[in-house]
Write an enzyme that holds these catalytic residues in place. Structure first.
Site, mmCIF file in Angstrom:
data_model
loop_
_atom_site.group_PDB
_atom_site.id
_atom_site.type_symbol
_atom_site.label_atom_id
_atom_site.label_comp_id
_atom_site.label_asym_id
_atom_site.label_seq_id
_atom_site.Cartn_x
_atom_site.Cartn_y
_atom_site.Cartn_z
ATOM 1 C CG PHE A 139 -0.406 -2.091 0.289
ATOM 2 C CD1 PHE A 139 -0.292 -2.479 -1.034
ATOM 3 C CD2 PHE A 139 -0.445 -3.073 1.268
ATOM 4 C CE1 PHE A 139 -0.238 -3.821 -1.371
ATOM 5 C CE2 PHE A 139 -0.401 -4.416 0.937
ATOM 6 C CZ PHE A 139 -0.297 -4.791 -0.389
ATOM 7 C CB SER A 145 0.604 3.451 5.039
ATOM 8 O OG SER A 145 1.215 2.194 4.876
ATOM 9 C CG MET A 146 2.400 2.462 -0.900
ATOM 10 S SD MET A 146 1.863 0.953 -1.696
ATOM 11 C CE MET A 146 2.881 1.080 -3.185
ATOM 12 C CG ASP A 158 3.032 1.242 12.221
ATOM 13 O OD1 ASP A 158 2.876 0.145 11.669
ATOM 14 O OD2 ASP A 158 2.921 2.334 11.620
ATOM 15 C CG HIS A 162 0.276 0.854 9.538
ATOM 16 N ND1 HIS A 162 1.450 1.570 9.413
ATOM 17 C CD2 HIS A 162 -0.221 0.754 8.278
ATOM 18 C CE1 HIS A 162 1.661 1.877 8.153
ATOM 19 N NE2 HIS A 162 0.654 1.404 7.433
#
Length: 283
Positions: free
Chosen positions: A33, A99-100, A228, A257
């Protein structure tokens, strides 16, 4: 440009844009994202050179994919992934999420199983469960996510700046792990996303993946930076690894991140070593 149709909104098809290059064992890369498949450029090239068929796609609402007003939840996202894998008739797939995108990997394996999948890589993972509840005291307060949503509604472009700052730990890594130009490119990719999708994705972050984890029966690699700021390591990757029997965890010291960009060499090394291992018996 190639697309697969995953549904419809009114009379308009919901099409996902994808890129499919090379031959060999397929690797499907699922972005974070609020970006799109273009952010995998530091992984796609080396994978192709190593002899893997490399496939990226843009999540609904982002990149060149359709921008519907609905479907920004992990049941739908994983169903979209299933359509892509089915339409391309992919087998022996290595799923890589960042991530997402790790949510798609986790929910897909928990829902559809591993018939098509051989391994999974989770970079800066979302699982197991971000929201603080009575049975999940390690989670984050709902008020934080409510604040994110309000910031997106008030000024999505200002929110993107704040997000990119935390994505890269920009105060520490500007001119070192990330250039001003790369930061700006990520911001611009995020700005092209759906305003509705950007907002609704925040609710998807709060998905409880704990029920999916026992169903995952393929080898899993987890890679995350211990600095992160988007998905704090102690609440995500560090906590997730013991919940996935037989999984491997690679911790990148001092990394933020956005490790597919900032720590591409280390990430690529970990992925290549993991996917090059002999096949292991499934649990």
């Amino acid at each position: 440009m190639p697309f697969v149709t995953v549904g419809a909104e009114n009379l308009a098809p919901i099409d996902l844009y994808y890129e499919d290059h090379g031959s060999g064992q397929p690797v499907v890369l699922i972005h974070g994202f609020p970006f799109n498949g273009a952010t995998w450029e530091k992984q796609a090239g080396p994978l192709l050179q190593a002899g893997y068929r490399t496939i990226t796609y843009d999540r609904r609402g982002f990149g060149n994919s359709a921008q519907p007003a609905t479907g920004y939840d992990y049941d739908t996202f994983s169903a979209d992934l299933d359509v892509l894998l089915t339409e391309l008739n992919l087998r022996d797939v290595i799923l890589v999420g960042h991530s997402m995108g790790t949510g798609e990997v986790t929910r897909y394996l928990g829902t559809y199983g591993s018939e098509r999948i051989s391994r999974a890589v989770l970079l800066a993972p979302l699982a197991p469960f971000l929201l603080k509840t009575a049975d999940n005291p390690e989670g984050v307060e709902q008020s934080l996510f409510d604040g994110f949503k309000q910031a997106i509604v008030d000024d999505r472009f200002a929110f993107l700046t704040s997000f990119c700052d935390n994505f890269f730990n920009y105060d520490q890594n500007k001119g070192k792990l990330v250039s001003e130009e790369a930061y700006r490119a990520h911001w611009e990719i995020g700005a092209r996303g759906s305003a509705i999708g950007t907002l609704q994705c925040v609710d998807a972050w709060l998905t409880d993946f704990r029920g999916d984890l026992p169903r995952i029966d393929v080898p899993v690699l987890i890679v995350q930076g211990d600095q992160d700021r988007v998905l704090p390591f102690p609440a995500t990757g560090q906590r997730l690894q013991p919940m996935l029997n037989g999984s491997q965890l690679v911790t990148l010291k001092g990394a933020p991140h956005g490790i597919p960009w900032t720590n591409a060499t280390e990430v690529n090394k970990a992925i290549m070593e993991f996917i090059g291992q002999p096949a292991m018996a499934r649990t």
